[in-house]
Design a protein around this motif. Structure first.
Motif, PDB file in Angstrom:
ATOM      1  N   THR A 205       0.871  -1.178   0.000  1.00  0.00           N
ATOM      2  CA  THR A 205       0.000   0.000   0.000  1.00  0.00           C
ATOM      3  C   THR A 205       0.903   1.222   0.000  1.00  0.00           C
ATOM      4  OG1 THR A 205      -0.142  -0.021   2.429  1.00  0.00           O
ATOM      5  CG2 THR A 205      -1.907  -1.153   1.210  1.00  0.00           C
ATOM      6  N   GLU A 206       0.383   2.362  -0.400  1.00  0.00           N
ATOM      7  CA  GLU A 206       1.196   3.576  -0.484  1.00  0.00           C
ATOM      8  C   GLU A 206       1.548   4.156   0.883  1.00  0.00           C
ATOM      9  OE1 GLU A 206       2.875   4.929  -3.077  1.00  0.00           O
ATOM     10  OE2 GLU A 206       2.246   3.023  -3.935  1.00  0.00           O
ATOM     11  N   SER A 207       0.691   3.918   1.871  1.00  0.00           N
ATOM     12  CA  SER A 207       0.962   4.344   3.245  1.00  0.00           C
ATOM     13  C   SER A 207       0.429   3.260   4.167  1.00  0.00           C
ATOM     14  CB  SER A 207       0.297   5.693   3.547  1.00  0.00           C
ATOM     15  OG  SER A 207      -1.105   5.592   3.424  1.00  0.00           O
TER      16      SER A 207
ATOM     17  N   GLN B 123      -1.961   1.492   6.428  1.00  0.00           N
ATOM     18  CA  GLN B 123      -3.406   1.580   6.554  1.00  0.00           C
ATOM     19  C   GLN B 123      -3.924   1.016   7.866  1.00  0.00           C
ATOM     20  OE1 GLN B 123      -5.362   3.346   4.280  1.00  0.00           O
ATOM     21  NE2 GLN B 123      -3.258   3.947   3.797  1.00  0.00           N
TER      22      GLN B 123
ATOM     23  N   MET C  66       1.730  11.847   8.861  1.00  0.00           N
ATOM     24  CA  MET C  66       0.459  11.576   8.207  1.00  0.00           C
ATOM     25  C   MET C  66       0.524  12.041   6.746  1.00  0.00           C
ATOM     26  SD  MET C  66      -1.096  10.140  10.673  1.00  0.00           S
ATOM     27  CE  MET C  66      -2.623   9.875   9.763  1.00  0.00           C
ATOM     28  N   GLU C  67      -0.405  11.561   5.928  1.00  0.00           N
ATOM     29  CA  GLU C  67      -0.425  11.936   4.516  1.00  0.00           C
ATOM     30  C   GLU C  67      -0.569  13.442   4.314  1.00  0.00           C
ATOM     31  OE1 GLU C  67      -3.573   9.385   3.143  1.00  0.00           O
ATOM     32  OE2 GLU C  67      -2.155   7.783   2.628  1.00  0.00           O
ATOM     33  N   ASP C  68      -1.167  14.142   5.288  1.00  0.00           N
ATOM     34  CA  ASP C  68      -1.324  15.599   5.166  1.00  0.00           C
ATOM     35  C   ASP C  68      -0.097  16.373   5.659  1.00  0.00           C
ATOM     36  OD1 ASP C  68      -1.423  15.551   7.958  1.00  0.00           O
ATOM     37  OD2 ASP C  68      -3.485  16.289   8.089  1.00  0.00           O
TER      38      ASP C  68
ATOM     39  N   ALA D  69      -4.893   5.517  10.361  1.00  0.00           N
ATOM     40  CA  ALA D  69      -4.424   4.998   9.073  1.00  0.00           C
ATOM     41  C   ALA D  69      -3.998   6.154   8.178  1.00  0.00           C
ATOM     42  CB  ALA D  69      -5.536   4.191   8.407  1.00  0.00           C
ATOM     43  N   GLY D  70      -3.066   5.845   7.241  1.00  0.00           N
ATOM     44  CA  GLY D  70      -2.614   6.835   6.272  1.00  0.00           C
ATOM     45  C   GLY D  70      -1.358   7.556   6.709  1.00  0.00           C
ATOM     46  N   HIS D  71      -0.283   6.818   6.975  1.00  0.00           N
ATOM     47  CA  HIS D  71       0.942   7.437   7.477  1.00  0.00           C
ATOM     48  C   HIS D  71       2.184   6.665   7.041  1.00  0.00           C
ATOM     49  CE1 HIS D  71      -0.280   4.400  10.464  1.00  0.00           C
ATOM     50  NE2 HIS D  71       1.021   4.171  10.571  1.00  0.00           N
TER      51      HIS D  71
END
Length: 123
Positions: free
Chosen positions: A59-61, A63, A79-81, A97-99
């Motif tokens: 996965t890209e980050s 999850q 984090m993605e942001d 999730a998303g890191h």
């Protein structure tokens, strides 16, 4: 939220886990007590999620959602942001999730988790 209950008096050692996962620079030792899966996550110096566990999960980050306690080392999470936090020994942490994440300095990170152990670093 329903209360968590246990049905039996049990003990297991992370030194003899039910399951071991070993992506590069990563040790995930998993024990299950009743309906709860716990994990000891050990990341070597130079570990970075996007260079190690990503090679297994594709996965890209990350999850997974994480809830745990850092007992050694230092881990930085981004984090993605772009929001970042750093966790050190003695810190409790929650990570959505998303890191991406990486070990800081030359000390091994050790964390114990109660949320993501059942699925973390599994293909």
């Amino acid at each position: 939220m329903p209360a968590v209950t246990v049905k039996a008096l049990e003990s297991k050692s992370f030194n003899e886990p039910d399951e071991k996962r070993r992506p590069p620079k990563t040790e995930v030792d998993v024990v299950t007590l009743g309906d709860t899966t716990l994990g000891r996550f050990t990341f070597e110096p130079g570990w970075r999620w996007s260079e190690t566990v990503k090679t297994v999960v594709h996965t890209e980050s990350c999850q997974n959602n994480h809830l745990g306690i850092c007992t050694a080392g230092t881990l930085t999470v981004e984090m993605e942001d772009g929001t970042r936090a750093t966790f050190r020994a003695g810190d409790a942490y929650s990570i959505p999730a998303g890191h991406d994440a990486w070990v800081e300095n030359d000390e091994t990170f050790v964390g114990y988790e109660i949320m993501s152990a059942a699925t973390y670093a599994k293909p």
